[in-house]
Design an enzyme around this catalytic site. Structure first.
Site, PDB file in Angstrom:
ATOM      1  N   CYS A 191      -2.031  11.614  11.538  1.00 51.55           N
ATOM      2  CA  CYS A 191      -1.604  12.817  12.248  1.00 51.55           C
ATOM      3  C   CYS A 191      -2.317  14.051  11.696  1.00 51.55           C
ATOM      4  CB  CYS A 191      -0.114  13.030  12.081  1.00 51.55           C
ATOM      5  SG  CYS A 191       0.872  11.611  12.498  1.00 51.55           S
ATOM      6  N   ARG A 217      -9.575  11.910  12.740  1.00 47.35           N
ATOM      7  CA  ARG A 217      -8.597  11.271  11.865  1.00 47.35           C
ATOM      8  C   ARG A 217      -7.857  10.140  12.563  1.00 47.35           C
ATOM      9  NH1 ARG A 217      -6.663  14.941   7.658  1.00 47.35           N
ATOM     10  NH2 ARG A 217      -4.647  13.962   7.831  1.00 47.35           N
ATOM     11  N   TRP A 267      -0.294  10.095  15.284  1.00 45.00           N
ATOM     12  CA  TRP A 267      -0.650   8.679  15.168  1.00 45.00           C
ATOM     13  C   TRP A 267       0.673   7.959  14.961  1.00 45.00           C
ATOM     14  CZ3 TRP A 267      -0.661   4.690  11.408  1.00 45.00           C
ATOM     15  CH2 TRP A 267      -1.573   3.651  11.631  1.00 45.00           C
ATOM     16  N   ASN A 284       3.541  15.875   9.465  1.00 48.51           N
ATOM     17  CA  ASN A 284       2.831  14.657   9.040  1.00 48.51           C
ATOM     18  C   ASN A 284       3.646  14.036   7.921  1.00 48.51           C
ATOM     19  OD1 ASN A 284       0.785  15.393  10.694  1.00 48.51           O
ATOM     20  ND2 ASN A 284      -0.710  15.797   9.072  1.00 48.51           N
ATOM     21  N   GLY A 285       3.676  12.708   7.880  1.00 53.18           N
ATOM     22  CA  GLY A 285       4.420  12.032   6.818  1.00 53.18           C
ATOM     23  C   GLY A 285       5.575  11.243   7.401  1.00 53.18           C
ATOM     24  N   GLU A 303     -17.014  -6.191   3.579  1.00 53.32           N
ATOM     25  CA  GLU A 303     -17.200  -4.870   4.165  1.00 53.32           C
ATOM     26  C   GLU A 303     -17.931  -4.975   5.514  1.00 53.32           C
ATOM     27  OE1 GLU A 303     -15.956  -2.135   3.894  1.00 53.32           O
ATOM     28  OE2 GLU A 303     -17.355  -0.679   4.709  1.00 53.32           O
ATOM     29  N   LYS A 323     -16.332  -3.601   9.000  1.00 51.84           N
ATOM     30  CA  LYS A 323     -17.001  -2.592   9.835  1.00 51.84           C
ATOM     31  C   LYS A 323     -17.067  -3.073  11.276  1.00 51.84           C
ATOM     32  CE  LYS A 323     -16.981   0.368   8.198  1.00 51.84           C
ATOM     33  NZ  LYS A 323     -16.447   0.517   6.872  1.00 51.84           N
ATOM     34  N   GLU A 382     -13.597  -3.038  12.951  1.00 54.29           N
ATOM     35  CA  GLU A 382     -13.038  -1.697  13.148  1.00 54.29           C
ATOM     36  C   GLU A 382     -13.520  -1.022  14.422  1.00 54.29           C
ATOM     37  OE1 GLU A 382     -12.270   0.681   9.063  1.00 54.29           O
ATOM     38  OE2 GLU A 382     -14.326   0.031   9.342  1.00 54.29           O
ATOM     39  N   HIS A 411     -14.720 -24.864   2.888  1.00 51.48           N
ATOM     40  CA  HIS A 411     -13.347 -25.292   2.612  1.00 51.48           C
ATOM     41  C   HIS A 411     -12.419 -24.949   3.770  1.00 51.48           C
ATOM     42  CE1 HIS A 411     -14.381 -26.461  -1.445  1.00 51.48           C
ATOM     43  NE2 HIS A 411     -15.072 -25.333  -1.544  1.00 51.48           N
ATOM     44  N   LYS A 420      -8.267   7.731  10.140  1.00 53.95           N
ATOM     45  CA  LYS A 420      -9.243   7.938   9.073  1.00 53.95           C
ATOM     46  C   LYS A 420      -8.569   7.894   7.709  1.00 53.95           C
ATOM     47  CE  LYS A 420     -13.134   9.116   7.171  1.00 53.95           C
ATOM     48  NZ  LYS A 420     -13.946   7.906   6.910  1.00 53.95           N
TER      49      LYS A 420
HETATM   50  C1  G6P Z   1      -8.106   3.764   6.419  1.00 55.35           C
HETATM   51  C2  G6P Z   1      -9.479   3.978   7.024  1.00 55.35           C
HETATM   52  C3  G6P Z   1     -10.513   3.169   6.244  1.00 55.35           C
HETATM   53  C4  G6P Z   1     -10.445   3.527   4.773  1.00 55.35           C
HETATM   54  C5  G6P Z   1      -9.044   3.317   4.207  1.00 55.35           C
HETATM   55  C6  G6P Z   1      -8.913   3.880   2.802  1.00 55.35           C
HETATM   56  O1  G6P Z   1      -7.684   2.477   6.682  1.00 55.35           O
HETATM   57  O2  G6P Z   1      -9.494   3.612   8.394  1.00 55.35           O
HETATM   58  O3  G6P Z   1     -11.805   3.464   6.743  1.00 55.35           O
HETATM   59  O4  G6P Z   1     -11.358   2.743   4.082  1.00 55.35           O
HETATM   60  O5  G6P Z   1      -8.094   4.013   5.010  1.00 55.35           O
HETATM   61  O6  G6P Z   1      -9.098   5.269   2.861  1.00 55.35           O
HETATM   62  P1  G6P Z   1      -9.505   6.169   1.627  1.00 55.35           P
HETATM   63  O7  G6P Z   1      -9.488   7.561   2.158  1.00 55.35           O
HETATM   64  O8  G6P Z   1      -8.443   5.944   0.586  1.00 55.35           O
HETATM   65  O9  G6P Z   1     -10.832   5.721   1.168  1.00 55.35           O
END
Ligand code: G6P
Length: 626
Positions: A2, A27, A75, A104-105, A499, A503, A506, A522, A621
């Site tokens: 948010c 975000r 969000w 937010n929160g 990773e 990616k 996502e 396995h 984000k």
């Molecule tokens: C969210 C984002 C990811 C990020 C993760 C950790 O899930 O979508 O892209 O890697 O948070 O975020 P940070 O700000 O702690 O790296």
């Protein structure tokens, strides 16, 4: 997650709020809304979907004119992303005035509070936890908004960043925070409040931040209230705790350049941030490599150098991409510094009653420095006696403030939801950290020098990999219709495989799994059928031959091999259908180059599939709720 933007000042507020909301779009959100005070009445608009939908709605209603307003991108956590659940939420005071709140929160005790307020005649119209806050402020309002907010927050448990206004006090914004980020920009004749510096920097670079349980009252109005249209404005702010004790907050200079948060020539922030990695790495490494003295300089760690040398164990923690960087950190610290290291998901670490031995150091890895799980894990470890270090990008973020020391990434703001340059920055910093400790323990100058040489060349190495973007796109085009991909690697490249898969998931919504190449046989090998794309990180190193054997196993079952391989390796050509080349660097530094082609694979796949790369569905984000 948010986003909050709020403004009080001498300009018409709606266009400013929309501009701010758009800056926060990255975000992640699913609905948006805003409220203003006009002719002593609060006017509200809310919409599901994009900020532009909200903008059209307001325009259709004849536009909103005011000098005060609060706005929000939501969000969904409690209740689906409907118009009724979008912020701002409101409450009616006993005197018939309206309170509007953006938040937010998470308010954890909202069930109890809802019951209490319902008994007092408040009627709830949403399924959110936030509405309770609006009603509670309204219930406690006795003609002073700041006081009502303070009283309400004393009853609340949970996390919040809020901006509140009341139609009875049309020149006053009240905001507060606990846990969730919030900054206040101080303009000449105005204040702008936002959850993220990107929504402030266009107005001012003079900011104050609040600590937990602090409240700011921001007033801006014409000096001569009888001629509100013209004449000079008076502005005034004060900061207190929720117990109404005055506190002083320093005004700081925001170090953020507007250019850094604008697209420039790129179609997407993600591509911009991938392509700018040579530059962001240069910034990350600047001043930290001392070739003459053959050492790593990490100023922030100087006061703690003795504790670092005495460390018995490192616990690295993070979520998402940051967790993967932490996994690489685990290899680096054991390999180069020879200190036991373990990386764990912050969300798991926190709740499993972890044993923290003496000499344990927790390293929180985070781009935003605000991820709720990571923050909670760090607090837990600190409480149990660990020293805490931060590897964080956002300067001044909560994690960076709560740690004993740390190393900033200095890669600049990351706007793309899928983290790219921050990952490379995190791995670069963890490499520096491992060398910093290793050099003081047993690594020879000669070994350190080899690493430092390659680290210095890293921006060039990365630039070379990036030149293959078109070639990578052409390869992705051949496989983008496939719905299942595998990413395999060994050793340092195993977390890179994780990773790469993350990616792709996502932003292209293709199902992908990353795993150690040896683990494939396995079980997951059962998935491999004719034409399944399998990405191998097959750079030359101690496990190269073993990776080749794994490639053979996949080929034998019809899988298509996409290999990330070292420049000059001709042997791989016999095995791979497509090859992306990376420069020859020491094994411990391979993740820094081998992840780059995988970022481009994900980017091109998402574009080819027609997805909105910078606004992937359901993602945020920065995840500020546990
Ligand atoms: C969210 C984002 C990811 C990020 C993760 C950790 O899930 O979508 O892209 O890697 O948070 O975020 P940070 O700000 O702690 O790296």
């Amino acid at each position: 997650m948010c986003g909050i933007v709020a403004y009080v000042g001498n300009k018409n507020v709606a266009p400013l709020l929309f501009e701010g909301l758009k800056r926060l779009e990255y975000r992640g959100y699913d609905s948006a809304g805003l409220a203003i005070v006009s002719e002593e009445k609060i006017k509200i608009a809310r919409a599901t979907g994009r900020v532009s939908v909200l903008e059209s709605k307001v325009a259709a209603a004849g536009g909103f004119e005011s000098h005060i307003g609060i706005a929000h991108t939501r969000w969904a956590t409690h209740g689906p992303p409907t118009e009724a659940n979008a912020h701002p939420h409101t409450g009616k005071t006993k005197s018939g005035h309206t309170i509007a709140v953006v938040h937010n929160g998470i308010i954890e005790n909202y069930v109890t509070l809802t019951k209490y307020l319902t008994e007092r005649g408040h009627v709830f119209t949403s399924q959110t936890d936030t509405e309770v806050l609006a009603k509670l402020v309204a219930e406690l309002y006795e003609g002073d908004l700041e006081k009502a907010v303070q009283s309400a927050l004393r009853e609340v448990t949970g996390a919040y960043a809020i901006a509140v206004m009341c139609d009875k006090e049309p020149h006053t914004l009240v905001c507060a925070r606990k846990g969730s980020p919030l900054i206040i920009g101080i303009g000449e004749d105005s204040y702008v409040v936002a959850s993220d510096p990107s929504a402030v920097v266009a107005h001012t670079t003079q900011v104050i931040t609040l600590d937990d349980y602090q409240v700011a009252r921001l007033c801006a109005g014409p000096k001569d209230r009888k001629s509100p249209g013209g004449g000079p404005w008076a502005v005034e702010f004060r900061t207190t705790t929720i117990d109404n004790v005055r506190v002083t907050r320093e005004v700081e200079e925001l170090e953020l350049d507007l250019q850094q948060i604008e697209l420039g020539k790129y179609p997407h922030f993600m591509l911009k941030e991938i392509m700018e990695q040579p530059e962001s790495l240069r910034n990350c490494l600047r001043g930290r490599i001392d070739q003459r003295e053959c050492r790593v300089v990490l100023g922030g760690l100087t006061p703690l150098v003795r504790d670092l040398m005495r460390a018995k164990r490192f616990i690295l923690t993070g979520q998402g991409t940051a967790f993967h960087a932490g996994r690489i950190g685990e290899y680096l610290l054991e390999d180069l510094a020879k200190i036991p290291a373990r990386c764990e998901y912050a969300s798991e670490f926190r709740y499993r009653n972890p044993i923290i031995e003496e000499g344990s150091i927790i390293i929180g890895v985070s781009q935003s420095g605000e991820t709720a799980d990571t923050l909670a894990a760090m607090r837990e470890a600190k409480e149990r006696g660990a020293m805490a270090l931060g590897v964080v990008n956002a300067v001044g973020s909560t994690i960076s403030r709560e740690t004993d020391a740390g190393v900033y990434l200095h890669v600049g703001p990351e706007i793309g939801v899928a983290s790219t340059k921050a990952f490379v920055g995190q791995v670069a910093v963890l490499t520096l950290l491992a060398l910093y400790i290793g050099k003081r323990r047993f690594l020879s100058d000669e070994t350190v020098r080899t690493y430092l040489n390659d680290l210095e060349k890293l921006p060039e190495h990365v630039a070379k990999v990036l030149e293959q973007s078109d070639h990578i796109r052409a390869c992705v085009e051949r496989h983008v219709h496939r719905d299942n991909w595998l990413f395999l690697g060994r050793g340092y490249n195993y977390p890179v495989a994780l990773e790469g898969a993350l990616k792709l998931k996502e932003i292209s919504y293709i199902h992908a799994e990353g795993m150690p190449a040896a683990e494939m046989k396995h079980g997951p090998i059962a998935l491999i059928d004719e034409g399944m794309p399998v990405v191998f990180i097959a750079t030359q190193g101690s496990q190269y031959d073993k990776v080749i054997s794994n490639i053979e196993e996949v080929r034998a079952r019809g899988g298509k091999i996409i290999a990330v391989a070292t420049e000059g390796d001709t042997r791989i050509e016999k095995y791979a259908d497509s090859i992306f080349r990376v420069p020859n660097v020491p094994e411990a530094m391979q993740p820094l180059v081998s992840v780059i082609p995988l970022q481009l694979v994900a980017y091109h796949a998402a574009v080819l599939r027609g997805h909105d790369v910078d606004k992937p569905r359901n993602l945020a984000k920065s995840v500020t709720v546990e």
